[in-house]
Design a protein around this motif. Structure first.
Motif, PDB file in Angstrom:
ATOM      1  N   ASP A 180       1.365  -1.151  -0.148  1.00  0.00           N
ATOM      2  CA  ASP A 180      -0.089  -0.031   0.325  1.00  0.00           C
ATOM      3  C   ASP A 180       1.045   1.224   0.001  1.00  0.00           C
ATOM      4  N   SER A 181       1.500   1.190   0.497  1.00  0.00           N
ATOM      5  CA  SER A 181       2.493   2.062   0.899  1.00  0.00           C
ATOM      6  C   SER A 181       3.482   2.472  -0.518  1.00  0.00           C
ATOM      7  N   ILE A 182       3.779   1.644  -1.105  1.00  0.00           N
ATOM      8  CA  ILE A 182       4.212   1.482  -2.682  1.00  0.00           C
ATOM      9  C   ILE A 182       3.247   2.153  -3.797  1.00  0.00           C
ATOM     10  N   ILE A 183       2.176   1.744  -3.381  1.00  0.00           N
ATOM     11  CA  ILE A 183       0.834   1.866  -4.659  1.00  0.00           C
ATOM     12  C   ILE A 183       0.402   3.555  -4.252  1.00  0.00           C
ATOM     13  N   LYS A 184       0.656   4.019  -2.773  1.00  0.00           N
ATOM     14  CA  LYS A 184       0.560   5.360  -2.242  1.00  0.00           C
ATOM     15  C   LYS A 184       1.356   6.359  -3.265  1.00  0.00           C
ATOM     16  N   SER A 185       2.566   5.875  -3.092  1.00  0.00           N
ATOM     17  CA  SER A 185       4.336   6.938  -3.474  1.00  0.00           C
ATOM     18  C   SER A 185       3.786   6.931  -5.045  1.00  0.00           C
ATOM     19  N   GLY A 186       3.153   6.446  -5.721  1.00  0.00           N
ATOM     20  CA  GLY A 186       2.941   6.595  -7.426  1.00  0.00           C
ATOM     21  C   GLY A 186       3.688   6.690  -7.958  1.00  0.00           C
ATOM     22  N   TYR A 187       5.030   6.082  -7.806  1.00  0.00           N
ATOM     23  CA  TYR A 187       6.618   6.208  -8.628  1.00  0.00           C
ATOM     24  C   TYR A 187       6.876   4.919  -9.247  1.00  0.00           C
ATOM     25  N   ILE A 188       7.427   4.244  -8.417  1.00  0.00           N
ATOM     26  CA  ILE A 188       7.788   3.057  -8.826  1.00  0.00           C
ATOM     27  C   ILE A 188       7.424   1.754  -9.122  1.00  0.00           C
ATOM     28  N   LEU A 189       6.022   1.618  -9.314  1.00  0.00           N
ATOM     29  CA  LEU A 189       4.720   0.897  -9.292  1.00  0.00           C
ATOM     30  C   LEU A 189       4.936   1.053 -11.418  1.00  0.00           C
ATOM     31  N   PRO A 190       4.803   2.419 -11.903  1.00  0.00           N
ATOM     32  CA  PRO A 190       4.494   2.789 -13.648  1.00  0.00           C
ATOM     33  C   PRO A 190       5.527   1.889 -14.318  1.00  0.00           C
ATOM     34  N   TRP A 191       6.848   2.590 -13.832  1.00  0.00           N
ATOM     35  CA  TRP A 191       8.006   1.907 -14.103  1.00  0.00           C
ATOM     36  C   TRP A 191       8.430   0.824 -14.207  1.00  0.00           C
ATOM     37  N   ILE A 192       8.066   0.011 -12.922  1.00  0.00           N
ATOM     38  CA  ILE A 192       8.430  -1.942 -12.747  1.00  0.00           C
ATOM     39  C   ILE A 192       6.957  -2.073 -14.242  1.00  0.00           C
ATOM     40  N   ALA A 193       6.307  -1.430 -14.080  1.00  0.00           N
ATOM     41  CA  ALA A 193       4.945  -2.387 -15.407  1.00  0.00           C
ATOM     42  C   ALA A 193       5.333  -2.191 -16.397  1.00  0.00           C
ATOM     43  N   SER A 194       5.770  -0.755 -17.041  1.00  0.00           N
ATOM     44  CA  SER A 194       6.169  -0.292 -17.864  1.00  0.00           C
ATOM     45  C   SER A 194       7.860  -1.381 -18.529  1.00  0.00           C
ATOM     46  N   PHE A 195       8.419  -1.457 -16.938  1.00  0.00           N
ATOM     47  CA  PHE A 195       9.878  -2.294 -18.151  1.00  0.00           C
ATOM     48  C   PHE A 195       9.105  -3.628 -17.922  1.00  0.00           C
ATOM     49  N   LYS A 196       8.797  -4.295 -17.409  1.00  0.00           N
ATOM     50  CA  LYS A 196       7.881  -6.408 -17.535  1.00  0.00           C
ATOM     51  C   LYS A 196       6.992  -5.669 -19.410  1.00  0.00           C
ATOM     52  N   ILE A 197       6.282  -5.342 -19.414  1.00  0.00           N
ATOM     53  CA  ILE A 197       5.806  -5.097 -20.708  1.00  0.00           C
ATOM     54  C   ILE A 197       7.256  -4.928 -21.805  1.00  0.00           C
ATOM     55  N   ALA A 198       7.882  -4.179 -21.580  1.00  0.00           N
ATOM     56  CA  ALA A 198       9.541  -3.764 -22.296  1.00  0.00           C
ATOM     57  C   ALA A 198      10.316  -4.833 -22.706  1.00  0.00           C
ATOM     58  N   THR A 199      10.092  -5.676 -21.518  1.00  0.00           N
ATOM     59  CA  THR A 199      11.588  -6.808 -21.472  1.00  0.00           C
ATOM     60  C   THR A 199      10.509  -8.264 -21.706  1.00  0.00           C
ATOM     61  N   GLY A 200       8.942  -8.200 -21.854  1.00  0.00           N
ATOM     62  CA  GLY A 200       8.444  -9.358 -22.583  1.00  0.00           C
ATOM     63  C   GLY A 200       8.241  -8.746 -23.700  1.00  0.00           C
ATOM     64  N   LEU A 201       8.043  -7.823 -24.515  1.00  0.00           N
ATOM     65  CA  LEU A 201       7.950  -7.727 -25.834  1.00  0.00           C
ATOM     66  C   LEU A 201       9.588  -7.658 -26.580  1.00  0.00           C
ATOM     67  N   MET A 202      10.478  -7.607 -26.360  1.00  0.00           N
ATOM     68  CA  MET A 202      12.075  -7.936 -26.499  1.00  0.00           C
ATOM     69  C   MET A 202      11.842  -9.417 -26.510  1.00  0.00           C
ATOM     70  N   MET A 203      11.449  -9.931 -25.415  1.00  0.00           N
ATOM     71  CA  MET A 203      11.990 -11.428 -25.318  1.00  0.00           C
ATOM     72  C   MET A 203      11.053 -12.189 -26.539  1.00  0.00           C
ATOM     73  N   MET A 204       9.963 -11.824 -26.717  1.00  0.00           N
ATOM     74  CA  MET A 204       9.411 -11.748 -28.225  1.00  0.00           C
ATOM     75  C   MET A 204      10.004 -11.577 -28.938  1.00  0.00           C
ATOM     76  N   ALA A 205      10.948 -10.892 -29.278  1.00  0.00           N
ATOM     77  CA  ALA A 205      11.795 -10.611 -30.665  1.00  0.00           C
ATOM     78  C   ALA A 205      13.207 -11.291 -30.880  1.00  0.00           C
ATOM     79  N   ASN A 206      13.226 -11.560 -32.095  1.00  0.00           N
ATOM     80  CA  ASN A 206      14.751 -12.786 -32.342  1.00  0.00           C
ATOM     81  C   ASN A 206      15.711 -11.827 -31.760  1.00  0.00           C
ATOM     82  N   LYS A 207      15.784 -10.665 -32.044  1.00  0.00           N
ATOM     83  CA  LYS A 207      16.896  -9.967 -31.985  1.00  0.00           C
ATOM     84  C   LYS A 207      17.297  -9.574 -30.458  1.00  0.00           C
TER      85      LYS A 207
END
Length: 125
Positions: free
Chosen positions: A42-69
């Motif tokens: 709850d304290s991390i969610i209230k800060s509003g800072y780190i979770l969007p970056w973590i979610a964006s990181f997960k999406i980016a690395t997931g997409l990178m994992m699907m790319a052959n390069k």
């Protein structure tokens, strides 16, 4: 063995993308937590800072994992994330530890499958 690694790669990538997108559409609280882990979350969610970056990181690395390069780089990028999640679950949310350990094992298998590509990183020339 190659077929298994390919399946693990795409399954892991989908888990990363779906869990990253879940944050942005409001479904980030998949596991019910109580006690200290709930307070910490709850304290991390209230800060509003780190979770969007973590979610964006997960999406980016997931997409990178699907790319052959870029899939080899994405395995290493996810390693720190999966170790962090495993330690968090071990100390704060023990009921989700099995899922975190499964992700860590999959990530380690993927890194091990590309060990020759990473050998250049540890050569002492």
């Amino acid at each position: 063995m190659v077929i298994i690694v390919i399946y693990l790669r795409y399954i892991f990538a989908l888990v990363l993308i779906v869990s990253g997108l879940a944050y942005f559409i409001g479904g980030a609280d998949i596991f019910n937590q109580d006690g200290l882990s709930s307070d910490f979350r709850d304290s991390i969610i209230k800060s509003g800072y780190i979770l969007p970056w973590i979610a964006s990181f997960k999406i980016a690395t997931g997409l990178m994992m699907m790319a052959n390069k870029t899939f080899k780089l994405s395995y290493l990028m996810c390693l720190g994330y999966t170790i962090n999640i495993s330690l968090y679950c071990f100390f704060q949310a023990l009921h989700t530890l099995a899922f975190a350990i499964a992700l860590l094992i999959i990530n380690l298998i993927l890194v091990y499958s590309q060990r020759e590509a990473y050998r250049i990183l540890i050569n002492e020339e």
